[in-house]
Design a protein around this motif. Structure first.
Motif, short mmCIF file in Angstrom:
data_model
loop_
_atom_site.label_atom_id
_atom_site.label_comp_id
_atom_site.label_asym_id
_atom_site.label_seq_id
_atom_site.Cartn_x
_atom_site.Cartn_y
_atom_site.Cartn_z
N HIS A 29 16.05 -19.38 -18.50
CA HIS A 29 15.91 -18.97 -17.02
C HIS A 29 14.68 -19.65 -16.42
O HIS A 29 13.91 -20.56 -16.98
N GLY A 30 14.67 -19.65 -15.21
CA GLY A 30 13.79 -20.53 -14.31
C GLY A 30 14.40 -21.12 -13.13
O GLY A 30 15.45 -21.50 -13.56
N ARG A 31 13.76 -21.41 -12.13
CA ARG A 31 14.64 -21.88 -10.86
C ARG A 31 15.08 -23.39 -11.20
O ARG A 31 16.04 -23.67 -10.53
N TRP A 32 14.60 -23.92 -11.90
CA TRP A 32 14.89 -25.56 -12.12
C TRP A 32 15.21 -25.83 -13.51
O TRP A 32 15.71 -26.86 -13.66
N LYS A 33 15.13 -25.07 -14.47
CA LYS A 33 15.26 -25.46 -15.87
C LYS A 33 17.03 -25.93 -15.97
O LYS A 33 17.03 -27.01 -16.76
N LEU A 34 17.97 -25.30 -15.70
CA LEU A 34 19.26 -25.75 -15.65
C LEU A 34 19.50 -27.00 -15.07
O LEU A 34 20.06 -27.99 -15.49
N ALA A 95 18.72 -28.48 -27.17
CA ALA A 95 19.23 -28.30 -25.91
C ALA A 95 20.55 -28.95 -25.84
O ALA A 95 21.45 -28.66 -25.15
N THR A 96 20.63 -29.91 -26.67
CA THR A 96 21.82 -30.84 -26.63
C THR A 96 23.00 -29.71 -27.17
O THR A 96 24.15 -29.79 -26.77
N GLU A 97 22.90 -28.79 -28.03
CA GLU A 97 23.62 -27.82 -28.51
C GLU A 97 24.15 -26.85 -27.35
O GLU A 97 25.30 -26.34 -27.38
N LEU A 98 23.33 -26.77 -26.48
CA LEU A 98 23.55 -25.76 -24.99
C LEU A 98 24.73 -26.78 -24.28
O LEU A 98 25.07 -26.07 -23.37
N GLY A 99 24.89 -27.89 -24.42
CA GLY A 99 25.71 -28.91 -23.59
C GLY A 99 27.17 -27.96 -23.13
O GLY A 99 27.21 -28.04 -22.02
N PRO A 100 27.87 -28.02 -24.19
CA PRO A 100 29.16 -27.31 -24.04
C PRO A 100 29.25 -26.18 -23.33
O PRO A 100 29.96 -25.79 -22.38
N ILE A 101 28.07 -25.35 -23.69
CA ILE A 101 28.08 -24.04 -23.10
C ILE A 101 27.64 -24.08 -21.67
O ILE A 101 28.24 -23.47 -20.83
N LEU A 102 26.70 -24.79 -21.45
CA LEU A 102 26.38 -25.07 -19.95
C LEU A 102 27.58 -25.51 -18.97
O LEU A 102 27.73 -25.20 -17.79
N ASN A 103 28.37 -26.58 -19.80
CA ASN A 103 29.64 -27.12 -18.98
C ASN A 103 30.50 -25.85 -18.76
O ASN A 103 31.29 -25.82 -17.69
N GLN A 104 30.74 -25.02 -19.75
CA GLN A 104 31.81 -24.09 -19.42
C GLN A 104 31.12 -22.95 -18.31
O GLN A 104 31.74 -22.64 -17.42
N LEU A 105 29.87 -22.71 -18.30
CA LEU A 105 29.07 -21.81 -17.54
C LEU A 105 28.98 -22.59 -15.89
O LEU A 105 29.61 -21.95 -15.05
N SER A 106 29.25 -23.92 -15.98
CA SER A 106 29.28 -24.44 -14.62
C SER A 106 30.83 -24.50 -14.11
O SER A 106 30.89 -24.21 -13.01
#
Length: 116
Positions: A29-34, A95-106
């Motif tokens: 969370h945070g305005r600019w983190k993503l 953070a690299t592990e988050l990559g696929p999750i963030l792509n799906q969220l996007s």
């Protein structure tokens, strides 16, 4: 990040982090983190490169977000003993592990925005 131990936020935080999903979202969370994570997915960037990418936010806010992300283990900060000092930021394994999750969220966000 230190907070007063007797604050309402600190009291509530103990219960919120018991939920795995809430714990995960609290880290990003945070305005600019993503947006910062997105910029760093292609490789390490120097502070000034990040500053140019996010010219619309204050230097203080960028620094606070980077420090918070470093504290949470999402990014690594490397300082090179040069003149002038060179500082680079990169994604950690976490953070690299988050990559696929963030792509799906996007993708989900794009789909929902198009519907709206």
């Amino acid at each position: 990040m230190t907070r007063k131990q007797n604050s309402t936020y600190s009291s509530n935080e103990k219960y919120l982090v018991a939920c795995d999903l809430t714990y995960a979202l609290q880290k990003i969370h945070g305005r600019w983190k993503l947006q910062i994570l997105d910029k760093l997915k292609d490789g390490r960037l120097r502070y000034n490169e990040l500053r140019r990418e996010f010219s619309h936010i204050t230097e203080r806010m960028l620094t606070l977000q980077l420090r918070s992300m470093e504290h949470d283990g999402l990014i690594s900060r490397t300082v090179y003993a040069e003149v002038p000092v060179r500082v680079e930021y990169g994604l950690t394994e976490i953070a690299t592990e988050l990559g696929p999750i963030l792509n799906q969220l996007s993708l989900w966000g794009r789909k929902q925005r198009q519907k709206a």
